[in-house]
Design an enzyme around this catalytic site. Structure first.
Site, mmCIF file in Angstrom:
data_model
loop_
_atom_site.group_PDB
_atom_site.id
_atom_site.type_symbol
_atom_site.label_atom_id
_atom_site.label_comp_id
_atom_site.label_asym_id
_atom_site.label_seq_id
_atom_site.Cartn_x
_atom_site.Cartn_y
_atom_site.Cartn_z
ATOM 1 N N CYS A 1 108.972 9.814 48.225
ATOM 2 C CA CYS A 1 109.229 8.755 49.238
ATOM 3 C C CYS A 1 109.405 8.955 50.773
ATOM 4 O O CYS A 1 111.415 9.452 50.354
ATOM 5 C CB CYS A 1 109.349 7.081 49.273
ATOM 6 S SG CYS A 1 110.471 6.635 48.779
ATOM 7 N N GLU B 1 111.971 16.013 53.485
ATOM 8 C CA GLU B 1 112.347 16.160 52.866
ATOM 9 C C GLU B 1 111.647 17.357 52.246
ATOM 10 O O GLU B 1 110.838 17.118 52.050
ATOM 11 C CB GLU B 1 111.980 14.510 52.097
ATOM 12 C CG GLU B 1 113.276 13.730 52.287
ATOM 13 C CD GLU B 1 112.948 12.289 52.350
ATOM 14 O OE1 GLU B 1 112.004 12.505 50.878
ATOM 15 O OE2 GLU B 1 113.368 11.366 52.929
#
Ligand code: SAH
Length: 340
Positions: A331, A90
């Site tokens: 996150c 990510e």
């Protein structure tokens, strides 16, 4: 196969000379790489013979956008990228007044096991290569047609657990002929691997070091951060003091406030005592809930008391503003959902 995007200009020169070609071609190849070419045959001013030889001995890594989320609130963009071997990572792009900031992953997964962190849920897969850190920026810049001016190494992974690749990346991204991002615009966050902080202090890199503290005593820290069993709070703070002394640079301490776990006035007071007199800043982060875990973020009133208590020790402290809250920007959950 050599991962050519992870090489410094001088190393590309050595490679080119070793395959019997002219030295000056190296700077042409280097600048093509940073234009984002996917194959050597796209390098239009390079002779066919050199292209053939390069294709035999080296490869250009790539990255692709698997999913992309744009926050409707603040324009933050979150990417789920797929690497060449199928691993997912990510990356988050944020627009701040001080410039466009990218939050990069340094590993696929993480072995540190912090209790509150989503990046650790499916364990550790592998280290990212320097090229794969550069590509997170290049792919995002191209996708948004915007330049990145600041980097934070606060995505998935523990940067100091991938030390050599991360330091190489820092030097590459700083190269004038590459992405040319200033060291002073880069922050590296660690969960507290003390011996690597000692090593980093010797590198002469004027980046900002962030240290994830999250507790003000050894016992509590061990409970929520397994790394504390290996490197005690005392050892960690000794390394931080050494780092400040050697580099003259302020350390930023991260403290995620978890309701009923580490947010009492007593803990704030202990934190203030611990850090008093140090060249540092404290960043309080109301913890982001992670679906697989049960903890909650602290109440507004506890955050306020915590902040004021630390301020009494003349320590500069801020509560982090949360960007991209509608897209789960902060996150490792996207990756966790994908690989489960
Ligand atoms: N491994 C590095 C960098 C990655 S995490 C480190 O530990 O510092 C970046 C920051 O986000 C760290 O301070 C980390 O502790 C914090 N973090 C992780 N999960 C979080 C959560 N659920 N809420 C708030 N902060 C979190």
């Amino acid at each position: 196969m050599t991962d050519i995007l992870s090489l410094f200009p001088g190393e590309i020169e050595e490679l080119i000379v070793s395959i019997g070609e002219k030295r000056f071609r190296a700077s042409q190849v280097f600048s093509w790489l940073y234009k984002g070419v996917k194959s050597f045959s796209d390098m239009s001013n390079i002779p066919k013979e050199l292209i053939a030889k390069l294709s035999e001995s080296a490869q250009i890594k790539s990255i692709s956008i698997e999913e992309k989320f744009v926050s409707q609130i603040d324009g933050t963009v979150k990417y789920l990228y797929r690497l060449d071997d199928g691993e997912m990572i990510e990356t988050v792009f944020m627009r701040y007044k001080h410039g466009n900031t990218i939050c990069l992953s340094t590993q696929a997964g993480c072995k540190m096991g912090c209790d509150f962190c989503a990046s650790t849920i499916n364990g550790f897969r592998r280290n990212l290569l320097p090229s794969e850190m550069l590509l997170q920026i290049m792919c995002c810049e191209r996708d948004l047609a915007e330049k990145v001016s600041n980097i934070v190494l606060m995505g998935i992974g523990e940067p100091l657990d991938n030390y050599d690749n991360v330091v190489r990346f820092l030097r590459l991204v700083n190269n004038e002929k590459g992405l040319n991002i200033g060291m002073r615009h880069i922050s590296l966050s660690t969960c507290g691997i003390a011996d690597k902080i000692d090593r980093l202090a010797q590198e002469n890199l004027p980046i900002t070091l962030s240290v994830s503290l999250h507790a003000s005593d050894q016992k509590k820290r061990e409970e929520i951060m397994p790394v504390a069993r290996k490197w005690s709070l005392e050892q960690l703070l000794a390394s931080c003091r050494q780092y400040i002394k050697k580099t003259g640079r302020r350390i930023s301490f991260e403290y995620a406030l978890i309701s009923g776990v580490n947010d009492s006035g007593e803990e704030a007071d202990r934190l203030g005592k611990l850090l008093s007199g140090m060249l540092c800043h404290v960043n309080l982060i109301p913890v982001n809930p992670v679906k697989e875990k049960s903890f909650k973020k602290s109440e507004k009133s506890s955050i306020e008391v915590f902040t004021r208590t630390i301020e009494k020790y003349r320590i500069s402290v801020t509560v982090r503003r949360r960007l991209g809250s509608d897209i789960n920007a902060s996150c490792g959950q996207l990756r966790a959902n994908h690989s489960s």
